[in-house]
Design an enzyme around this catalytic site. Structure first.
Site, mmCIF file in Angstrom:
data_model
loop_
_atom_site.group_PDB
_atom_site.id
_atom_site.type_symbol
_atom_site.label_atom_id
_atom_site.label_comp_id
_atom_site.label_asym_id
_atom_site.label_seq_id
_atom_site.Cartn_x
_atom_site.Cartn_y
_atom_site.Cartn_z
ATOM 1 C CD GLU A 69 16.360 -13.910 3.679
ATOM 2 O OE1 GLU A 69 15.857 -14.696 4.521
ATOM 3 O OE2 GLU A 69 16.876 -12.825 3.993
ATOM 4 C CG ASP A 96 -1.903 1.091 1.270
ATOM 5 O OD1 ASP A 96 -2.792 1.108 0.405
ATOM 6 O OD2 ASP A 96 -1.797 1.958 2.163
#
Length: 550
Positions: free
Chosen positions: A273, A213
């Site tokens: 990751e 957002d």
């Protein structure tokens, strides 16, 4: 040679680029499906509708905020990043949702609101207590001017000054949105670390990505310099309504700061990751939207894609405007990746915004499925739902209440989803819905449309299936844009597949030239037509053409 470890073999099979060209279905959880009769949609309600969503042929769901919140801005004011608000269920319900979505082949993306928190968040409660506590610098605090007024001229998107006085600290705090949504201080590395920890929490629970957002609001100018005035001819109401003085400023210092890129690199490093995780950033800027999209998606160490606002405005979506937008995108973000939407939880539904007939709605859907980029579909869009008319006494949105009647707020696009027509609540809830269900929506319910082969629901399925089965439309390059009167045309190419696409965006017939080459018509299920023997393409009102190069 020993056999490859099964875990390693599985990891190498993961499509890390699944997001490129993906279709993402946006769910506004308050209004999707209520499972317990309290009138508010919830996570288990979403679980019950996963088979329906999967049947559309989308790749992922994006769930608007469901975190713990006082709901002053309906979840975009977070008071705990690592828990579910009881209104929506509990963490175990979210785990069920992720597992169910994955079992149906759907990725799960959630809405992270990192630029600000609720004023009820524990971080702010501590920060506001004094100027010397452990979190005193976690928010944007500033001394008043000598005359006691706010430190600068910045304005809030929700109206008025972006600064609110705190008597205990005798300072102002920054809030780009509601007074109850104080902005975090991203210049403090501890704040960044805490937000990345919250992000990891959800990655560890199995989410596949995030919608970020207000991605360009993370940092504010350290010197808190005044924003300059924006000339009237440059004002654009795509971010805030025209009646809002927010449009009178060029927001040079209150957002879009260069430090943003370094934080986004940290965020991307965390995502990397987790194989195949992704993010789409919401760039809220009326003047520099595509330019920022290019900055934020450049290379492979920032955000994967940005959510574009260009097709969310009230301006008619003409052939020329689509061509100009794609040209601007190529200039500003030649290597970037956009995520296109026609509707969402913040704007008038596009069926109403552009006053679309059923034929026009089908054509725009077909055109959207051919655009280079990823796509976001907002719940109910696939049913062709128009904007609901919500009476003032039923309004919940503080934005609409503030600017009524010149701007009626966002409740008209947030009314509950209609599943079946047998009761006044459309199958959304057995209780009293938090917003009234539109009577105009009831006969457009999903159940009703399932029985009608000509309904918008089936057209969306056909358009998305067509896109999915043609790699050029999913991941290919685009070229050769032309706007000839009301006809938009371009090519999409990927490896050895090239598709010519044309759309008559009007209710009158049009004739244009086909490009040279050997083409075979495809897409009959979408109403596509082929070229005549003379090489001319005759398009009926709102008719598309898809042709595959041999």
């Amino acid at each position: 040679m020993s056999e490859m470890d099964p875990k390693l073999q599985a990891s190498t099979a993961i499509d890390k680029d699944w997001w490129r060209g993906a279709v993402i279905y946006q769910i506004y959880p308050r209004s999707f499906q209520d499972s317990n009769g309290d009138g508010v949609g919830d996570l288990l309600g979403i679980v019950s509708r996963i088979p329906y969503i999967a049947s559309l042929g989308v790749d992922a769901i994006w769930i608007s905020p469901f975190f713990t919140s006082p709901m002053k801005d309906f979840g975009y004011d977070v008071s705990d990043y690592c828990d579910v608000d009881p209104m929506f269920g509990q963490l175990s319900d979210f785990d069920v949702l992720v597992n169910t979505a994955h079992s149906h082949g759907l990725k799960v993306m959630i809405d992270l609101v990192l630029s600000h928190t609720s004023d009820q968040h524990a971080w702010f409660q501590e920060s506001r207590g004094s100027r010397d506590n452990d979190k005193s610098d976690w928010y944007v605090w500033a001394d008043p001017k000598p005359d006691g007024t706010p430190p600068n001229n910045w304005l809030s998107i929700f109206g008025g000054s972006a600064w609110q006085w705190n008597a205990r600290r005798e300072q102002y705090y920054l809030h780009n949105f509601l007074v109850s949504q104080p902005d975090l201080n991203f210049h403090n590395p501890d704040v960044q670390d805490a937000l990345l920890d919250a992000t990891r929490f959800w990655l560890d629970r199995g989410v596949d990505g995030f919608r970020l957002d207000t991605i360009n609001f993370y940092f504010a100018d350290k010197q808190l310099r005044d924003n300059p005035a924006l000339p009237p001819e440059k004002r654009n109401a795509s971010i805030a309504p025209s009646v809002n003085p927010y449009n009178h400023q060029e927001h040079l210092y209150s957002k879009n700061q260069p430090e943003n890129l370094e934080f986004l690199k940290r965020f991307r490093a965390l995502l990397d990751e987790y194989p195949a995780s992704t993010c789409v950033g919401e760039v809220g800027d009326a003047q520099r939207g595509l330019e920022l999209l290019g900055e934020y998606t450049e290379g492979d160490d920032l955000v994967h894609m940005c959510y574009a606002f260009e097709f969310l405005s009230a301006e008619p979506l003409t052939a020329q405007r689509v061509m100009d937008t794609m040209g601007s995108l190529d200039n500003s973000a030649p290597d970037g990746w956009a995520c296109w939407a026609f509707s969402n939880h913040d704007v008038i539904r596009h069926t109403t915004r552009w006053n679309l007939t059923p034929a026009a709605h089908r054509c725009y859907t077909t055109m959207m499925s051919a655009l280079r980029g990823s796509l976001c579909i907002y719940q109910g869009e696939e049913l062709g739902l128009p904007e609901a008319d919500v009476a003032f006494e039923d309004l919940q949105d503080p934005y609409g209440i503030e600017f009524w009647p010149d701007f009626k707020g966002r409740d008209g696009c947030r009314t509950p989803m209609v599943w079946e027509p047998s009761n006044q609540n459309g199958g959304f809830t057995t209780g009293a819905p938090w917003l009234p269900v539109s009577h105009d929506h009831l006969m457009r319910s999903a159940e009703t449309q399932e029985q009608d082969p000509a309904a918008p629901l089936h057209h969306y399925r056909r358009a998305l299936a067509f896109r999915r089965t043609h790699p050029a439309l999913m991941k290919g390059a685009h070229s050769g844009f032309r706007a000839e009167g009301d006809v938009l045309s371009f090519k999409r190419s990927h490896e050895d597949q090239t598709i010519f696409c044309a759309f008559n965006l009007s209710d009158t017939p049009s004739t244009v030239d086909m490009p040279t080459g050997d083409w075979v018509a495809i897409g009959a299920e979408l109403g596509s037509t082929g070229a005549a023997a003379d090489g001319k393409l005759h398009l009926g009102p709102w008719q598309p053409c898809f042709a595959l190069q041999r």
